[in-house]
Design a protein around this motif. Structure first.
Motif, PDB file in Angstrom:
ATOM      1  N   ILE A   1      40.114  40.741  41.232  1.00 42.70           N
ATOM      2  CA  ILE A   1      40.556  39.379  40.919  1.00 42.70           C
ATOM      3  C   ILE A   1      39.809  38.848  39.692  1.00 42.70           C
ATOM      4  O   ILE A   1      40.407  38.237  38.800  1.00 42.70           O
ATOM      5  N   ARG A   2      38.517  39.132  39.599  1.00 42.01           N
ATOM      6  CA  ARG A   2      37.747  38.717  38.410  1.00 42.01           C
ATOM      7  C   ARG A   2      38.354  39.335  37.151  1.00 42.01           C
ATOM      8  O   ARG A   2      38.559  38.660  36.151  1.00 42.01           O
ATOM      9  N   LYS A   3      38.663  40.629  37.240  1.00 40.04           N
ATOM     10  CA  LYS A   3      39.211  41.352  36.085  1.00 40.04           C
ATOM     11  C   LYS A   3      40.560  40.733  35.664  1.00 40.04           C
ATOM     12  O   LYS A   3      40.893  40.710  34.479  1.00 40.04           O
ATOM     13  N   ASN A   4      41.315  40.238  36.631  1.00 41.69           N
ATOM     14  CA  ASN A   4      42.656  39.729  36.368  1.00 41.69           C
ATOM     15  C   ASN A   4      42.754  38.204  36.473  1.00 41.69           C
ATOM     16  O   ASN A   4      43.849  37.662  36.603  1.00 41.69           O
ATOM     17  N   LYS A   5      41.614  37.517  36.402  1.00 38.68           N
ATOM     18  CA  LYS A   5      41.642  36.074  36.689  1.00 38.68           C
ATOM     19  C   LYS A   5      42.466  35.274  35.677  1.00 38.68           C
ATOM     20  O   LYS A   5      42.992  34.217  35.994  1.00 38.68           O
ATOM     21  N   SER A   6      42.631  35.815  34.474  1.00 39.78           N
ATOM     22  CA  SER A   6      43.412  35.049  33.487  1.00 39.78           C
ATOM     23  C   SER A   6      44.900  35.060  33.843  1.00 39.78           C
ATOM     24  O   SER A   6      45.639  34.153  33.448  1.00 39.78           O
ATOM     25  N   ILE A   7      45.341  36.042  34.621  1.00 43.32           N
ATOM     26  CA  ILE A   7      46.770  36.081  34.967  1.00 43.32           C
ATOM     27  C   ILE A   7      47.057  35.664  36.403  1.00 43.32           C
ATOM     28  O   ILE A   7      48.182  35.305  36.728  1.00 43.32           O
ATOM     29  N   ILE A   8      46.038  35.680  37.278  1.00 44.09           N
ATOM     30  CA  ILE A   8      46.280  35.331  38.684  1.00 44.09           C
ATOM     31  C   ILE A   8      46.317  33.819  38.851  1.00 44.09           C
ATOM     32  O   ILE A   8      45.307  33.137  38.673  1.00 44.09           O
ATOM     33  N   LYS A   9      47.510  33.306  39.211  1.00 44.32           N
ATOM     34  CA  LYS A   9      47.730  31.850  39.293  1.00 44.32           C
ATOM     35  C   LYS A   9      47.659  31.341  40.726  1.00 44.32           C
ATOM     36  O   LYS A   9      47.563  30.135  40.961  1.00 44.32           O
ATOM     37  N   ALA A  10      47.756  32.270  41.685  1.00 43.91           N
ATOM     38  CA  ALA A  10      47.703  31.862  43.095  1.00 43.91           C
ATOM     39  C   ALA A  10      47.114  32.990  43.918  1.00 43.91           C
ATOM     40  O   ALA A  10      47.280  34.175  43.587  1.00 43.91           O
ATOM     41  N   TYR A  11      46.407  32.589  44.976  1.00 43.11           N
ATOM     42  CA  TYR A  11      45.801  33.537  45.905  1.00 43.11           C
ATOM     43  C   TYR A  11      46.234  33.141  47.305  1.00 43.11           C
ATOM     44  O   TYR A  11      46.113  31.973  47.703  1.00 43.11           O
ATOM     45  N   ILE A  12      46.812  34.103  48.047  1.00 39.30           N
ATOM     46  CA  ILE A  12      47.257  33.852  49.421  1.00 39.30           C
ATOM     47  C   ILE A  12      46.635  34.926  50.312  1.00 39.30           C
ATOM     48  O   ILE A  12      46.752  36.113  50.023  1.00 39.30           O
ATOM     49  N   THR A  13      45.939  34.499  51.373  1.00 36.82           N
ATOM     50  CA  THR A  13      45.325  35.460  52.279  1.00 36.82           C
ATOM     51  C   THR A  13      45.835  35.208  53.695  1.00 36.82           C
ATOM     52  O   THR A  13      45.900  34.061  54.160  1.00 36.82           O
ATOM     53  N   ILE A  14      46.308  36.256  54.354  1.00 38.32           N
ATOM     54  CA  ILE A  14      47.038  36.143  55.605  1.00 38.32           C
ATOM     55  C   ILE A  14      46.171  36.562  56.789  1.00 38.32           C
ATOM     56  O   ILE A  14      45.638  37.675  56.811  1.00 38.32           O
ATOM     57  N   HIS A  15      46.049  35.656  57.740  1.00 43.94           N
ATOM     58  CA  HIS A  15      45.266  35.862  58.962  1.00 43.94           C
ATOM     59  C   HIS A  15      46.128  35.506  60.171  1.00 43.94           C
ATOM     60  O   HIS A  15      47.277  35.090  60.052  1.00 43.94           O
ATOM     61  N   SER A  16      45.559  35.662  61.346  1.00 45.10           N
ATOM     62  CA  SER A  16      46.102  35.058  62.571  1.00 45.10           C
ATOM     63  C   SER A  16      44.923  34.717  63.456  1.00 45.10           C
ATOM     64  O   SER A  16      43.806  35.180  63.183  1.00 45.10           O
ATOM     65  N   TYR A  17      45.043  33.941  64.525  1.00 42.66           N
ATOM     66  CA  TYR A  17      46.228  33.166  64.860  1.00 42.66           C
ATOM     67  C   TYR A  17      45.870  31.674  64.862  1.00 42.66           C
ATOM     68  O   TYR A  17      44.669  31.347  64.769  1.00 42.66           O
ATOM     69  N   SER A  18      46.774  30.787  64.985  1.00 37.37           N
ATOM     70  CA  SER A  18      46.614  29.321  65.151  1.00 37.37           C
ATOM     71  C   SER A  18      47.733  28.531  64.503  1.00 37.37           C
ATOM     72  O   SER A  18      47.818  27.333  64.746  1.00 37.37           O
ATOM     73  N   GLN A  19      48.516  29.157  63.661  1.00 39.37           N
ATOM     74  CA  GLN A  19      49.604  28.441  62.988  1.00 39.37           C
ATOM     75  C   GLN A  19      49.048  27.310  62.104  1.00 39.37           C
ATOM     76  O   GLN A  19      49.288  26.118  62.363  1.00 39.37           O
ATOM     77  N   LEU A  20      48.282  27.722  61.092  1.00 34.64           N
ATOM     78  CA  LEU A  20      47.670  26.767  60.164  1.00 34.64           C
ATOM     79  C   LEU A  20      47.938  27.218  58.742  1.00 34.64           C
ATOM     80  O   LEU A  20      48.066  28.407  58.462  1.00 34.64           O
ATOM     81  N   LEU A  21      48.031  26.268  57.805  1.00 32.77           N
ATOM     82  CA  LEU A  21      48.097  26.567  56.392  1.00 32.77           C
ATOM     83  C   LEU A  21      46.940  25.806  55.736  1.00 32.77           C
ATOM     84  O   LEU A  21      46.977  24.591  55.611  1.00 32.77           O
ATOM     85  N   LEU A  22      45.905  26.567  55.394  1.00 36.52           N
ATOM     86  CA  LEU A  22      44.635  25.983  54.957  1.00 36.52           C
ATOM     87  C   LEU A  22      44.414  26.177  53.472  1.00 36.52           C
ATOM     88  O   LEU A  22      44.863  27.154  52.886  1.00 36.52           O
ATOM     89  N   PHE A  23      43.669  25.222  52.876  1.00 35.69           N
ATOM     90  CA  PHE A  23      43.277  25.385  51.490  1.00 35.69           C
ATOM     91  C   PHE A  23      41.855  24.868  51.324  1.00 35.69           C
ATOM     92  O   PHE A  23      41.307  24.277  52.252  1.00 35.69           O
ATOM     93  N   PRO A  24      41.202  25.132  50.160  1.00 39.21           N
ATOM     94  CA  PRO A  24      39.794  24.758  50.027  1.00 39.21           C
ATOM     95  C   PRO A  24      39.577  23.260  50.251  1.00 39.21           C
ATOM     96  O   PRO A  24      40.458  22.452  50.011  1.00 39.21           O
ATOM     97  N   TYR A  25      38.356  22.975  50.690  1.00 38.08           N
ATOM     98  CA  TYR A  25      37.280  23.926  50.939  1.00 38.08           C
ATOM     99  C   TYR A  25      37.066  24.123  52.417  1.00 38.08           C
ATOM    100  O   TYR A  25      37.385  23.245  53.217  1.00 38.08           O
ATOM    101  N   SER A  26      36.441  25.274  52.733  1.00 36.12           N
ATOM    102  CA  SER A  26      35.915  25.482  54.090  1.00 36.12           C
ATOM    103  C   SER A  26      34.401  25.478  54.090  1.00 36.12           C
ATOM    104  O   SER A  26      33.786  25.354  55.140  1.00 36.12           O
ATOM    105  N   TYR A  27      33.783  25.633  52.933  1.00 34.42           N
ATOM    106  CA  TYR A  27      32.314  25.676  52.903  1.00 34.42           C
ATOM    107  C   TYR A  27      31.706  24.294  52.770  1.00 34.42           C
ATOM    108  O   TYR A  27      30.482  24.143  52.817  1.00 34.42           O
ATOM    109  N   THR A  28      32.543  23.284  52.583  1.00 30.40           N
ATOM    110  CA  THR A  28      32.051  21.916  52.530  1.00 30.40           C
ATOM    111  C   THR A  28      33.194  20.961  52.911  1.00 30.40           C
ATOM    112  O   THR A  28      34.356  21.328  52.809  1.00 30.40           O
ATOM    113  N   TYR A  29      32.820  19.786  53.362  1.00 32.10           N
ATOM    114  CA  TYR A  29      33.832  18.773  53.667  1.00 32.10           C
ATOM    115  C   TYR A  29      34.310  18.074  52.393  1.00 32.10           C
ATOM    116  O   TYR A  29      35.273  17.322  52.425  1.00 32.10           O
TER     117      TYR A  29
END
Ligand SMILES: NCCCCC[C@@H](C[SeH])C(=O)O
Ligand SMILES: [Zn+2]
Ligand SMILES: [Zn+2]
Ligand SMILES: [Zn+2]
Length: 310
Positions: A181-209
């Protein structure tokens, strides 16, 4: 591959041969790249999907299977790849998306762990790397990224399910993805990471409120998440909650989404797919199809928004 299917939880060996077969039978749309090896030496292969172009195109990066036991996640990445190549040319949005952008898919991030859930422990979450000074194995890859590393919602105990690792990017799998991702950061416009479970759509931040950078950015991210959740719900009525990770699920430092966002990838989302606890990680294979169909709508919603705002 004989035994591969889109409505079943495939073994790694079937997924590996599927990667070869789907990319060779769609060579005009798919190219593959091995971005590194896992701890146990398996090839981490991304599929770059999009109309071939001599110039570099903007891209969306999506990974699945960072946590071994979340089997519906790799199932979705496989579904997405098939849907993309099957509807290119017939679905107007998918055609436009793949003409203008590339979608880079990592079907199984934590291959060693995924195999381990098939062979030894269905509930395994972490990597399978040996930790020094203990017989406890593995690090939580979603606590190992350089984003508030090991400050909150993670453990420095190697025996913990949320062990942050001995250092940032201590896990070779995390290092491989972060480097790509670092190597391609100039072209990567979105990052999506898929987990389960809970039925949530989360975005930053999780490391701070703290809310993400400027409020306008947060509002647009939030409204994209709300729009994507509504799109998902339109198919079977499945209800998702969307919001910043910290306040929507829990504080969790070292996550891939927060890291990508701080790197400059403005649209960074974590999906927690079905269900809300009835089956949990053991989601029946009968729910793979509906889960993947509804999730396609959410991912396409996000992709359309990103494409419109290029
Ligand atoms: N970056 C953290 C996003 C919110 C937590 C996601 C869940 C997925 Se199982 C976790 O990693 O605990
Ligand atoms: Zn997870
Ligand atoms: Zn989860
Ligand atoms: Zn909102």
């Amino acid at each position: 591959p004989r035994a591969h299917g889109y409505t079943k939880y495939n073994t790694w060996s079937d997924i590996e041969s599927w990667i070869t077969s789907i990319s060779s039978s769609n060579s005009e749309l798919i190219s593959t790249e091995v971005i590194g090896k896992t701890y146990e030496g398996r090839p981490m292969t991304v599929l770059k999907i999009g109309k071939k172009s001599s110039s570099t195109k903007p891209a969306i990066f999506m990974d699945c299977g960072i946590h071994a036991r979340e089997w519906i996640s790799p199932a979705f990445c496989q579904w997405f790849v098939n849907e993309a190549v099957s509807t290119y040319g017939s679905d107007a949005q998918m055609t436009s998306l793949l003409n203008q952008m590339d979608v880079i898919v990592l079907p199984v991030f934590n291959i060693d762990g995924y195999i381990y859930t098939h062979t030894n422990d269905r509930m395994w979450r972490k990597t399978r790397a040996k930790n020094s000074g203990t017989s406890c194995i593995g690090t939580d890859p979603n606590r190992n990224f350089d984003a508030g590393w090991c400050t909150v919602g993670a453990s420095s105990n190697p025996c913990s399910e949320t062990f942050c690792g001995s250092s940032v990017e201590s896990e070779i799998e995390v290092k491989n993805v972060a480097n790509f991702i670092r190597k391609n950061k100039s072209i990567i416009k979105a990052y999506i990471t898929i987990h389960s479970y809970s039925q949530l759509l989360l975005f930053p931040y999780s490391y701070t409120y703290e809310l993400a950078a400027d409020h306008s950015e947060l509002v647009s991210q939030h409204h994209v998440a709300e729009g994507a959740s509504a799109a998902l719900r339109s198919l079977y009525g499945t209800r998702y909650t969307s919001g910043p990770g910290a306040s929507t699920i829990y504080l969790a430092a070292g996550g891939s989404d927060d890291w990508a966002y701080d790197l400059g990838v403005k649209y960074s989302y974590t999906f927690e797919l079905r269900d809300t606890g009835r089956y949990g990680f053991l989601l029946p294979e009968s729910q793979i199809k509906p889960t993947c169909e509804e999730t396609m709508l959410a991912v396409k919603y996000i992709a359309a928004y990103v494409q419109k705002n290029l």
